[in-house]
Write a protein that holds these residues in place. Structure first.
Motif, PDB file in Angstrom:
ATOM      1  N   PRO A 113      50.499  25.209  51.573  1.00  0.00           N
ATOM      2  CA  PRO A 113      51.999  26.589  51.619  1.00  0.00           C
ATOM      3  C   PRO A 113      52.464  27.861  51.066  1.00  0.00           C
ATOM      4  CG  PRO A 113      52.525  23.923  52.579  1.00  0.00           C
ATOM      5  CD  PRO A 113      51.273  24.204  51.728  1.00  0.00           C
ATOM      6  N   THR A 114      52.594  27.289  49.362  1.00  0.00           N
ATOM      7  CA  THR A 114      52.728  27.432  48.066  1.00  0.00           C
ATOM      8  C   THR A 114      52.098  28.539  48.388  1.00  0.00           C
ATOM      9  OG1 THR A 114      53.861  26.084  46.952  1.00  0.00           O
ATOM     10  CG2 THR A 114      53.503  27.437  46.088  1.00  0.00           C
ATOM     11  N   ILE A 115      50.566  28.358  48.174  1.00  0.00           N
ATOM     12  CA  ILE A 115      48.855  29.594  47.625  1.00  0.00           C
ATOM     13  C   ILE A 115      49.220  30.558  48.670  1.00  0.00           C
ATOM     14  CG2 ILE A 115      46.664  29.195  47.931  1.00  0.00           C
ATOM     15  CD1 ILE A 115      46.508  26.695  47.107  1.00  0.00           C
ATOM     16  N   GLU A 116      48.853  30.276  50.826  1.00  0.00           N
ATOM     17  CA  GLU A 116      49.801  31.321  51.102  1.00  0.00           C
ATOM     18  C   GLU A 116      50.746  32.549  50.970  1.00  0.00           C
ATOM     19  OE1 GLU A 116      49.945  28.665  54.846  1.00  0.00           O
ATOM     20  OE2 GLU A 116      47.358  28.196  55.054  1.00  0.00           O
ATOM     21  N   PHE A 117      51.905  31.173  51.007  1.00  0.00           N
ATOM     22  CA  PHE A 117      52.861  32.482  50.318  1.00  0.00           C
ATOM     23  C   PHE A 117      52.453  33.129  49.286  1.00  0.00           C
ATOM     24  CE2 PHE A 117      57.246  33.105  47.974  1.00  0.00           C
ATOM     25  CZ  PHE A 117      57.915  34.160  48.905  1.00  0.00           C
ATOM     26  N   LEU A 118      52.223  32.768  48.173  1.00  0.00           N
ATOM     27  CA  LEU A 118      51.951  33.821  47.186  1.00  0.00           C
ATOM     28  C   LEU A 118      51.106  34.710  47.402  1.00  0.00           C
ATOM     29  CD1 LEU A 118      51.362  31.337  44.053  1.00  0.00           C
ATOM     30  CD2 LEU A 118      53.142  33.076  43.422  1.00  0.00           C
ATOM     31  N   GLU A 119      49.721  34.239  47.974  1.00  0.00           N
ATOM     32  CA  GLU A 119      48.667  35.424  48.511  1.00  0.00           C
ATOM     33  C   GLU A 119      49.981  36.982  49.244  1.00  0.00           C
ATOM     34  OE1 GLU A 119      44.950  33.114  49.049  1.00  0.00           O
ATOM     35  OE2 GLU A 119      45.978  33.354  50.611  1.00  0.00           O
ATOM     36  N   SER A 124      47.483  39.436  47.602  1.00  0.00           N
ATOM     37  CA  SER A 124      45.859  39.178  46.959  1.00  0.00           C
ATOM     38  C   SER A 124      45.440  37.669  46.725  1.00  0.00           C
ATOM     39  CB  SER A 124      45.451  38.954  45.651  1.00  0.00           C
ATOM     40  OG  SER A 124      46.567  39.030  44.281  1.00  0.00           O
ATOM     41  N   ARG A 125      44.239  37.627  47.098  1.00  0.00           N
ATOM     42  CA  ARG A 125      43.469  35.957  46.830  1.00  0.00           C
ATOM     43  C   ARG A 125      44.201  34.798  45.869  1.00  0.00           C
ATOM     44  NH1 ARG A 125      38.950  34.940  46.321  1.00  0.00           N
ATOM     45  NH2 ARG A 125      38.608  33.058  47.805  1.00  0.00           N
ATOM     46  N   ILE A 126      43.888  34.194  46.065  1.00  0.00           N
ATOM     47  CA  ILE A 126      44.934  32.891  44.483  1.00  0.00           C
ATOM     48  C   ILE A 126      44.235  32.095  45.012  1.00  0.00           C
ATOM     49  CG2 ILE A 126      46.202  31.320  44.221  1.00  0.00           C
ATOM     50  CD1 ILE A 126      47.590  33.954  44.614  1.00  0.00           C
TER      51      ILE A 126
END
Length: 573
Positions: A113-119, A124-126
């Motif tokens: 969830p945090t990775i998707e939020f950051l993206e 950009s991709r994380i």
């Protein structure tokens, strides 16, 4: 630290013969009882090193270790993620690939969830990496560096706003609740936390207020603020600490809890009246800190074995000595963590209680209510304790009760203010404890100081000149006459050049240097001898293998953990 299920820990650690099933079962039991991560228990007990654990964890998660100490952090990329979010989620954006993919070190690289939020937020991709506590600390310190550049301007704006709002406030208490004053106090605490400060000093001078932080044991001036905001800030801190806002003539002590990102701090507050107004000192203590192992404190393997051998005894006295601020309480808590099991009843009496230890019965000194070290110790003895910890032996009455408790089937831990370990013996005798009781009751005495560690990001070696070595020898001779002949001077020394991570000081963090005095039959006989002298006791201790603090410090300096200058500085205390 990321927590894994017991079955995964078994596959990663027991099945690979890194630890035994018994060690894992014990860690799981302690973790459940103390509400901690099992891996933290294994690390604190020395069954597993932190570096090795993160290597294992990275392999299990299929993520690469961030290793930000060697990779470095791009400040422009770091600033793309707000500090508040970085701290709350435990992550550091540190780089970017050619195709725009952001490289992010994460406490939990499986946090989708945090990775998707950051993206979505960054567009950009994380690419997630596994971050160690050192990686996060390095990133947060750079946020702190940025905050350093902005802090004075922010505070200046808040001060101007507070001066306007204070003029409209009817009293100090109302001014203390207004937004600019609240922001000043919150910014001050957040800034101190980002710099790893242990204390904040708010000192009133004739025409201004001096703000200083203690970082790694050294006080640094941070800024000066107009005296006009002093009363409102004072009232704000008193309100947070549940102190009397309208009391200005008596010292007051209180505490409150403050959250800075993911970090929760217990803030211990002391307010005292001075010539120009009330001075505030706030001590910052992590509310949920993993108890350190004796090895993590800086003790050698032989020293750890000596301490463990003596705390396994069911009676007797274990003392830790040193000046105020030398880490005595932290060492006692590390010992209590080893002893903290369901089979024993542990009771402490402290002034103040610095850390809350689960399943340990902790009593706070309260002279107003009649609870002193002596009276509290008497009451503890009626509570069927196995292990007693007395914060400090300050007077004859406490010494007498403590010695008798240690003689009657209790293991007693406490502290004394002495410069070295052997001096604990004449100090107890000076408190009218008969020499035969001192010799019978003492198991071991540990003396210690805290030295700053060389910053690993800017450490460099150098060969000292003959002139420098002669100067060091003269300093050693002044401190310990004759000992300079026994100590072999190292051919290579180390220092920190100074970098952004350590704010140019060359040091980051602290560790202990120690001197352990273990009682032997020969020393017991010497103590009761009518011709007893401290000098003779030191000779006996050295014959039994005692290593002095100076020798321990020299050893740590020779392998690049600290500097010789730092060792000599703290030994002078």
């Amino acid at each position: 630290m990321l927590s894994l299920p017991p079955e995964q820990l078994k596959k990663l650690l027991v099945d690979q013969n890194i630890i035994t099933q018994g060690q894992l079962d014990s860690a799981l039991e302690d973790a459940l009882r103390m509400n901690q991560n099992p891996a933290e228990i294994l690390i604190s007990e020395g069954f597993l090193s932190q570096d090795y654990w993160y290597q294992i964890l990275a392999g299990y998660l299929g993520a690469e270790l961030a290793s930000l100490g060697s990779r470095g952090i791009d400040r422009n990329i770091l600033s793309k993620v707000e500090e508040k979010m970085a701290r709350e989620k435990g992550l550091i954006a540190f780089g970017q690939e050619a195709d725009g993919t952001l490289l992010v070190a994460m406490q939990d690289p499986t946090d989708l969830p945090t990775i998707e939020f950051l993206e979505k937020k960054m567009g950009s991709r994380i690419r997630p990496y596994l971050a160690t506590p050192d990686d996060l600390a390095k990133g947060f310190s750079l946020y702190g560096k940025q905050l350093t550049e902005d802090f004075k301007q922010v505070i200046k704006e808040k001060i101007q706003a507070s001066l306007k709002s204070a003029a409209s406030a009817e009293n100090e208490e109302e001014a203390a609740t207004q937004l600019p004053i609240v922001d000043i106090v919150n910014n001050l605490l957040s800034y101190a936390a980002s710099l790893r400060a242990s204390d904040i000093h708010w000192e009133v001078l004739a025409d201004t207020v001096l703000v200083r932080f203690r970082i790694d044991g050294i006080l640094y001036e941070i800024m000066r603020v107009p005296k006009e905001v002093h009363m409102a800030v004072l009232a704000r801190i008193k309100l947070l600490s549940t102190l009397k806002v309208d009391e200005h003539q008596k010292p007051q002590d209180g505490r409150f809890r403050f959250k800075s990102g993911q970090q929760i701090l217990d803030v211990r507050v002391s307010v005292i009246p001075t010539l120009y107004g009330e001075k505030i000192v706030m001590r910052l203590l992590p509310a949920a800190q993993r108890p350190l192992s004796l090895g993590e404190l800086g003790m050698s393997e032989d020293m750890v074995k000596m301490i463990e051998r003596n705390i396994k005894k069911t009676y007797g006295m274990v003392l830790v000595t040193g000046p105020t601020g030398s880490g005595k309480t932290t060492t006692l808590y590390a010992v209590l963590n080893i002893l903290n099991h369901t089979e024993v009843n542990i009771v402490t009496i402290e002034d103040p209680i610095e850390y809350n230890i689960k399943y340990v019965n902790q009593i706070q000194i309260n002279p107003v209510a009649g609870i002193t070290f002596a009276s509290g110790l008497r009451s503890i003895l009626r509570q069927d304790p196995n292990i007693i910890m007395v914060g400090e032996i300050r007077d004859e009455e406490t010494a007498d009760i403590a010695v008798n408790a240690a003689l009657t089937g209790h293991l007693l831990l406490s502290t004394l203010h002495t410069n070295d370990a052997p001096t604990a013996v004449p100090r107890l005798i000076d408190m009218n404890v008969p020499p035969f009781l001192v010799s019978a009751v003492l198991n071991v005495v540990l003396a210690q100081r805290l030295v700053r560690k060389i910053c690993i990001n800017c450490i460099e070696s150098y060969t000292p000149t003959q002139q420098a070595l002669e100067t060091i020898k003269r300093q050693i001779q002044d401190l310990h006459p004759g000992e300079e002949k026994e100590i072999e001077m190292p051919k290579t020394l180390y220092k920190g050049k100074g970098c952004k991570v350590c704010n140019g000081s060359g040091y980051k963090g602290r560790m202990g240097i120690f001197e352990i005095f273990e009682m032997t039959d020969e020393m017991r006989q010497f103590i009761v001898n009518p011709n007893f002298t401290l000098e003779g006791l030191v000779v006996q201790a050295k014959k039994s293998g005692m290593i002095s603090m100076l020798e321990d410090g020299m050893q740590k300096a020779s392998v690049g953990q600290t500097t010789l200058e730092e060792v000599l500085r703290v030994i002078r205390e």
